[in-house]
Scaffold this motif. Sequence first.
Motif, short mmCIF file in Angstrom:
data_model
loop_
_atom_site.label_atom_id
_atom_site.label_comp_id
_atom_site.label_asym_id
_atom_site.label_seq_id
_atom_site.Cartn_x
_atom_site.Cartn_y
_atom_site.Cartn_z
N THR A 1 -1.94 -94.34 36.72
CA THR A 1 -2.70 -93.86 35.61
C THR A 1 -2.83 -92.32 35.71
O THR A 1 -3.02 -91.62 34.55
N SER A 2 -2.47 -91.41 36.78
CA SER A 2 -2.82 -90.23 36.83
C SER A 2 -1.62 -89.45 36.31
O SER A 2 -1.80 -88.24 35.88
N MET B 1 -14.91 -88.34 36.37
CA MET B 1 -13.49 -87.96 35.97
C MET B 1 -13.34 -86.80 35.12
O MET B 1 -12.33 -86.46 34.27
N SER C 1 -14.98 -86.48 31.87
CA SER C 1 -14.76 -86.85 30.80
C SER C 1 -15.69 -86.58 29.75
O SER C 1 -16.80 -86.19 30.10
N TYR D 1 -6.15 -87.26 34.03
CA TYR D 1 -6.46 -88.30 34.76
C TYR D 1 -6.14 -88.08 36.14
O TYR D 1 -6.24 -88.92 36.95
N TYR E 1 -10.64 -87.73 27.82
CA TYR E 1 -10.41 -87.13 29.17
C TYR E 1 -9.76 -85.84 29.04
O TYR E 1 -8.43 -85.81 29.14
N LEU F 1 -8.43 -89.25 39.05
CA LEU F 1 -8.58 -90.60 39.53
C LEU F 1 -8.06 -90.58 40.89
O LEU F 1 -8.52 -91.76 41.93
N ASP G 1 -6.35 -95.02 23.47
CA ASP G 1 -7.45 -94.55 24.21
C ASP G 1 -8.40 -93.63 23.74
O ASP G 1 -9.53 -93.56 23.66
#
Lengths: 397, 400
Positions: free
Chosen positions: B170-171, A319, A321, B183, B179, B186, B82
């Motif tokens: 989630t995206s 992802m 990250s 997202y 992140y 994903l 998060d």
Amino acid sequence: MEEHSPRQGHIIEVNIENPGGERTYRGGKICGEAPCGFSDNGSASKDAKERTASMRKLCIAVVLCLIFMSLEVVGGIKANSLAILTDAAHLLSDVAAFAISLFSLWAAGWEATPRQTYGFFRIEILGALVSIQLIWLLTGILVYEAIVRLVNEKEPVDGFLMFLVAAFGLAVNIVMAVLLGHDHGHGHDHHNHDHGYGHGHGHGMMVTTHHHHHHSHEEHGKEGEHNHHGHGDHTEPLLDNSKPGPQEKEHKKRNINVQGAYLHVLGDSIQSVGVMIGGAIIWRFPEWRIVDLICTLAFSVIVLGTTINMIRNILEVLMESTPREIDATKLERGMLEMEEVVAIHELHIWAITVGKVLLACHVKIRPEADADMVLDKVIDYIRTEYNISHVTIQIER
Amino acid sequence: MDRSNSFNHSSENPSLNQRNSDVGYSTNDRRLAYSRSFQQSHGPRTPAAAAAMVFSSGEAAKPFLDRTVSSIDMPPEIYFGDGNEELFGEGKEKRGEVSVLRLVLEIFRVLRSGSRQMKRLSLLISLNVAYSTVELAIGLFTGRVGLVSDAFHLTFGCGLLTFSLFAMATSRKKPDHAYSYGYKRLEVLSAFTNALFLLFMSFSLAVEALHAFIQDESEHKHYLIVSAVTNLLVNLIGVWFFRNYARVNLVYRKAEDMNYHSVCLHVLADSIRSAGLILASWFLSIGVENAEVLCLGLVSVTVFMLVMPLFKATGGVLLQMAPPNIPSSALNKCLRQITSREEVTEVLQARFWELVPGYTVGSLTLQVKSGTDDRPLLQFVYDLYHDLGVQDLTVQTDFS
């Protein structure tokens, strides 16, 4: 346009011309042209060594697995037992997982192409993902088979045979686990130590050239030389300092594919233990057939639990990250503390594979500051503090 | 100490900003240094500024290229949950507890406010789950193995579709601390997982065909027909929902394209499999030999061919491959144009990759002659690559 280094000074520098005529500047700030893939400061050969060591381990594991599997197939056909043949099929799945890991390891070493500008390091991660999915799939199949065994009440379950087969499987898996888990870490240390000193040698690509940079300002003469020496004194201790740090981490971190194969084997041993317990209980109390299912379910959950950590790592890399070991806020704050830096935008830190991190950001500096110097400072800061060597910084005013 | 400082800062920030975003910060030097980046950063891209940017609207200097922002705003508590997770150990438990409740709330929010495709997908998933539970129950009580295996297969499929739904939900989140790119990836990941599962399925069908060939059981389980027909119907409903994506080779323009395509292929492959089973049993009842082998083999090959292009495309994005919609010749031409400018000595390291289909990220390192003003050069490079479709470019200029 190749420059030779007429003066040696305190740094041992070797300038080996490449036919393409590329130069590297700024003490290895940039690692050369795109096809260099992703190797920085000679980590290429360290990578290659680690990779061949891992590949050798996996090859041995595959061969062992094949031998055991053929033994089991022969034994199963002779004894006409489905259980033994099923276990042989399970070992086949082990071979498949090892093959995937082996392929990923081998493919990760391919050189970068213009379409794959970062090299093929990501294949490791995708291969690990595929093998974890295989583990899940196999766990699901095992649970399904346990249910089927329960439902099919016609066949009596032979507890003793289950126990024996599972014990054999467990022994095989333990051998494999020891093989894959044993770390030949000592080679790394020595190899890396060599790098600290003769770090220009033998690679043909990496050369510290702050030397060159000051050479071109010949008029600075003494000052240039002074700076050069000063820098020379800096470089060596810096390298020695930074190397043992991540090196210790390397010791604990296995290559992700070897780790995936290890998890697979571990999962199998856990399942075998479960089947052994179930088999022993059924051997003792033949009516309690549901114990088989309960054991399988419980141990499947345990196996899934062991994979969670690795899946999290894989997901984070895929992802894009920020890697867990790097604190982005602290990095940003550290950069802002430099006087010429006014603001930082678009900071992106991501990993191409576990352990190889890249950074890209835009740095806004004061209009009167020297862009070059700030660039050097920032890159040095990032490299020494966080050990991120693939950095792209855009300086804006 | 560092930790507590930043924790206090982040938690105070929203209240500060809520009051008045233009109020100057206190005289604490560190916070001032931090706030400079808030005032001048242009959007929720800077990880540390994500929290602040939720409230203050873009007052900052415009960068060269602006990234399109997701238009759906999620409540800010999610970011703190998060973003701060990594930095502060004390936040972890709180986050863990809250997330179970949050999961339930999230599900309801998804069902209410999701896009049309998401609603359809959740309908499909619930149908599948209901059906497979019923099948499993019947199979267990009546002791029929075929039903149980079918139910397991469906459950795996449902799990995957749920992951796709989760990815869709989630995206939409904005990029945050950990992140920095958001997202959206994903969705690509869920498409890859779907494609992988379909490949596994095709492989297992081939194994089943081989098994049937070796065993040569002509005794076919007829009760499976009912389940196969129901399965076919449910999956055909799914194909109808996602009919826009019912193609093998698709051009992907946005991130969701890959996800929807993978869901569509999933239901399509399932329906082909059910159709194959029905066909096989019909052939058997007619008396064709080896019908099961033939049909299963055919289905296996078809599913494999269906899935391969999707698998390759998603694999390419995940492998950081250069964007397929930008041909190498165009990239080379750009490089040549840059090198041909007089102030540029050399181009080192031109790397491009796709975050999601339609969003390309690039990083370039140029070697320029010292003393030149790099601003027109930067503008030129940005314009050049913007025409190609590279949205996010970082250019490092080294003065020789």
